[in-house]
Design an enzyme around this catalytic site. Structure first.
Site, PDB file in Angstrom:
ATOM      1  N   HIS A 141       1.197  -1.270  -0.547  1.00 40.14           N
ATOM      2  CA  HIS A 141       0.040  -0.134  -0.223  1.00 40.14           C
ATOM      3  C   HIS A 141       0.838   1.158   0.403  1.00 40.14           C
ATOM      4  CE1 HIS A 141       0.592   0.553   3.947  1.00 40.14           C
ATOM      5  NE2 HIS A 141       0.753  -0.530   4.389  1.00 40.14           N
TER       6      HIS A 141
ATOM      7  N   CYS B 285       3.443  -5.185   6.510  1.00 41.18           N
ATOM      8  CA  CYS B 285       3.064  -4.570   5.339  1.00 41.18           C
ATOM      9  C   CYS B 285       4.301  -3.987   4.640  1.00 41.18           C
ATOM     10  CB  CYS B 285       1.918  -3.591   5.236  1.00 41.18           C
ATOM     11  SG  CYS B 285       0.572  -4.247   6.110  1.00 41.18           S
TER      12      CYS B 285
END
Length: 200
Positions: A160, A176
C-alpha cells in the site's frame, strides 16, 4: 638540473605518504567497522538510491511470469515488479516490517485492489496500542494505507501507499510493504489480480 625533478618527486611522494597515514590508521581501527548497529528505525533517516538495491531477476523467484510478479526484498527494502509482457520492469523503495516477528515471508498473490482504502487495525495492533481507532475511512486524515492498496492471500498483509514519507526505506510497518503514494499509484495501474508475490 636533474636534482630538481627528483626533489620535487620526493616531496610529492612524502606528502602523499603523510596524507595516507591517518586513513591507514582509521582502517586498522575496530571502531571504523562497528559490529553492532541499532535498527534503522532508531536512527535518523538516510537517503537510499537505486544503486543500493540488490539486483534481482524474476527467474530466480518464479517459474513463470504469468500476469506479472512482485518481489518484496525485505533486506534491501525494495519492491521489484515484472510485467507479464516480459518487458515491463519497475523498482521502488519501500518500507518493511519493524521486526522479524511481524515479517511474513514466502509466496502469495494479489487478490484484491482498492483505491483510497479504509483501514481497520488488527486485534494485535490494538492490543499493542489501545489508542488506535476501530476504523479510518479511505481518504481520511491519519489513514496509514495511503491512496492505493493491493491485498494478498494472507489476511492483514498488503502492499500500500503511505502519506508518511519518512517510513519509506525504513523498518516501520506492522507487516505490510509500503510505498510512496505516487509509486503505489503507478504500480496499482499495472498490477492485475492474480499477480504473483514473494516476500523475501
Amino acid at each position: 638540473m636533474t636534482k630538481n625533478p627528483l626533489t620535487r618527486r620526493s616531496a610529492l611522494m612524502g606528502l602523499g605518504a603523510s596524507l595516507a597515514t591517518p586513513t591507514l590508521l582509521r582502517a586498522q581501527s575496530t571502531d571504523a567497522f562497528p559490529q553492532d548497529e541499532a535498527a534503522i528505525r532508531d536512527q535518523f533517516p538516510v537517503s537510499r538510491n537505486i544503486s543500493a538495491f540488490a539486483q534481482q531477476h524474476w527467474q530466480d523467484h518464479f517459474d513463470t511470469l504469468g500476469v506479472g510478479c512482485l518481489l518484496a526484498d525485505i533486506d534491501s527494502r525494495a519492491l521489484h515488479y515484472w510485467g507479464g509482457d516480459g518487458e515491463t520492469y519497475h523498482l521502488f523503495p519501500s518500507s518493511v516490517p519493524l521486526t522479524e516477528e511481524l515479517t511474513k515471508r514466502g509466496y502469495t498473490k494479489v487478490v484484491r485492489k482498492r483505491e483510497n482504502p479504509s483501514w481497520t487495525p488488527t486485534a494485535s495492533m490494538r492490543e499493542r496500542d489501545p489508542s488506535l481507532p476501530v476504523r479510518i475511512g479511505g481518504g481520511e486524515v491519519g489513514n496509514p494505507l495511503g491512496t492505493r492498496a493491493m491485498y494478498l492471500t494472507w489476511p492483514a498483509y498488503l502492499i500500500h501507499g503511505t502519506h508518511d514519507t519518512r517510513k519509506i526505506g525504513r523498518q516501520s510497518s506492522s507487516g505490510c510493504i509500503g510505498l510512496y503514494n505516487q509509486h503505489v499509484e503507478q504500480l496499482f495501474a499495472l498490477v492485475k489480480i492474480g499477480t504473483q508475490v514473494r516476500l523475501l
